[in-house]
Scaffold this active site. Sequence first.
Site, PDB file in Angstrom:
ATOM      1  N   HIS A   1      53.041   4.650 -26.249  1.00  0.00           N
ATOM      2  CA  HIS A   1      54.508   4.625 -26.292  1.00  0.00           C
ATOM      3  C   HIS A   1      55.104   4.438 -24.903  1.00  0.00           C
ATOM      4  O   HIS A   1      56.142   3.798 -24.741  1.00  0.00           O
ATOM      5  CB  HIS A   1      55.060   5.888 -26.981  1.00  0.00           C
ATOM      6  CG  HIS A   1      55.200   7.084 -26.109  1.00  0.00           C
ATOM      7  ND1 HIS A   1      54.167   7.965 -25.876  1.00  0.00           N
ATOM      8  CD2 HIS A   1      56.254   7.568 -25.403  1.00  0.00           C
ATOM      9  CE1 HIS A   1      54.571   8.926 -25.080  1.00  0.00           C
ATOM     10  NE2 HIS A   1      55.839   8.716 -24.778  1.00  0.00           N
TER      11      HIS A   1
ATOM     12  N   SER B   1      56.105  13.975 -22.848  1.00  0.00           N
ATOM     13  CA  SER B   1      54.684  13.900 -23.177  1.00  0.00           C
ATOM     14  C   SER B   1      53.932  13.032 -22.182  1.00  0.00           C
ATOM     15  O   SER B   1      52.815  13.360 -21.772  1.00  0.00           O
ATOM     16  CB  SER B   1      54.484  13.388 -24.605  1.00  0.00           C
ATOM     17  OG  SER B   1      55.093  12.129 -24.792  1.00  0.00           O
ATOM     18  N   GLU B   2      54.525  11.903 -21.779  1.00  0.00           N
ATOM     19  CA  GLU B   2      53.949  11.085 -20.714  1.00  0.00           C
ATOM     20  C   GLU B   2      55.051  10.455 -19.874  1.00  0.00           C
ATOM     21  O   GLU B   2      56.132  10.148 -20.381  1.00  0.00           O
ATOM     22  CB  GLU B   2      53.066   9.965 -21.264  1.00  0.00           C
ATOM     23  CG  GLU B   2      51.655  10.376 -21.635  1.00  0.00           C
ATOM     24  CD  GLU B   2      51.522  10.802 -23.079  1.00  0.00           C
ATOM     25  OE1 GLU B   2      50.432  11.247 -23.476  1.00  0.00           O
ATOM     26  OE2 GLU B   2      52.515  10.703 -23.819  1.00  0.00           O
ATOM     27  N   THR B   3      54.742  10.272 -18.593  1.00  0.00           N
ATOM     28  CA  THR B   3      55.586   9.513 -17.674  1.00  0.00           C
ATOM     29  C   THR B   3      54.735   8.394 -17.094  1.00  0.00           C
ATOM     30  O   THR B   3      53.593   8.616 -16.688  1.00  0.00           O
ATOM     31  CB  THR B   3      56.137  10.399 -16.556  1.00  0.00           C
ATOM     32  OG1 THR B   3      56.995  11.410 -17.127  1.00  0.00           O
ATOM     33  CG2 THR B   3      56.940   9.582 -15.560  1.00  0.00           C
TER      34      THR B   3
END
Length: 299
Positions: A78, A47-49
């Site tokens: 997160h 979802s995110e890096t």
Amino acid sequence: MSNNINVFYVDAFTSEVFGGNPAGVIPNAESLTDIEMKKIANEINLSETAFLMPPSKTNADFRIRYFTPTEEVDFCGHATLGTAWLMATMYNWVDKKEQIIFETNIGLIPVKWILEDNQLKTVSMTQVSPQVNDIEIDPQVVAELVGIRGTDIDDRYPIKIGNTGVSHLLVPVKTRRAIDEAEPKLNDLKKMNKDYNISTTHLFTFDTHGEFDIYTRDFCPNIGIDEDPVTGAANGALAGYLYLENILSIKESHQLIVGQGHAINRPGMLYVTITPTNGMPIIEVAGTAVVSMTGEILV
């Protein structure tokens, strides 16, 4: 000649591998271009890096940038927590300072270490000051978009846009069962989110049977993700909403346990503290994390 770039998968808001919300973390991204960061985030496909690089501000330890598989976003809770946990445990920051400060597109985000018997128990990030804005939208339309019945909307509380750096549509729901059974119309929800400049749609309920204080679920097709398992930013915005809308007393501090991710088999828990200060709350979102994978990317 290829560069070897270290990459980590960190599962945030859990102490169990493959629980919580996984984030990619690139601790040494100073040599990467924007195009390379976008390609890496797309390849990692979480979802995110998060990408760390030297800060431009002297009171920050690192600059941090966040990419979904399709675009850069200004803040991700997160991934911030997961990155802080990684730096504390694998890069020994827990022995260097009492906290780590990230320079983000929305401002400075400090993350402090919570120790117990000299061991790291949780990390806690202080989010930017919350805001709440009205939205003119029919609750029945919202219910249809997120895939619940109109009667599942909890009309004791308003549907609002909450923000601690990123905008989230906050939708009160009567029961956990309704949230777990929600089947959103993702294409239509994406259009609505885009029309209102909303990053995610965040369902919440107080119906938790004593397991948590609040239970939530987060849909975010507008930023290239169907569902985010456990969301630090959205739950921080929710805490600000609960305070600013006088759903929780503004005269006292609050500590909330929020459960999320169970509907998609990525259960996680967040520990949210709301502290009143001169009419505006300080929102802190804490949790644990675990490094689940390490490796290298050849760029």
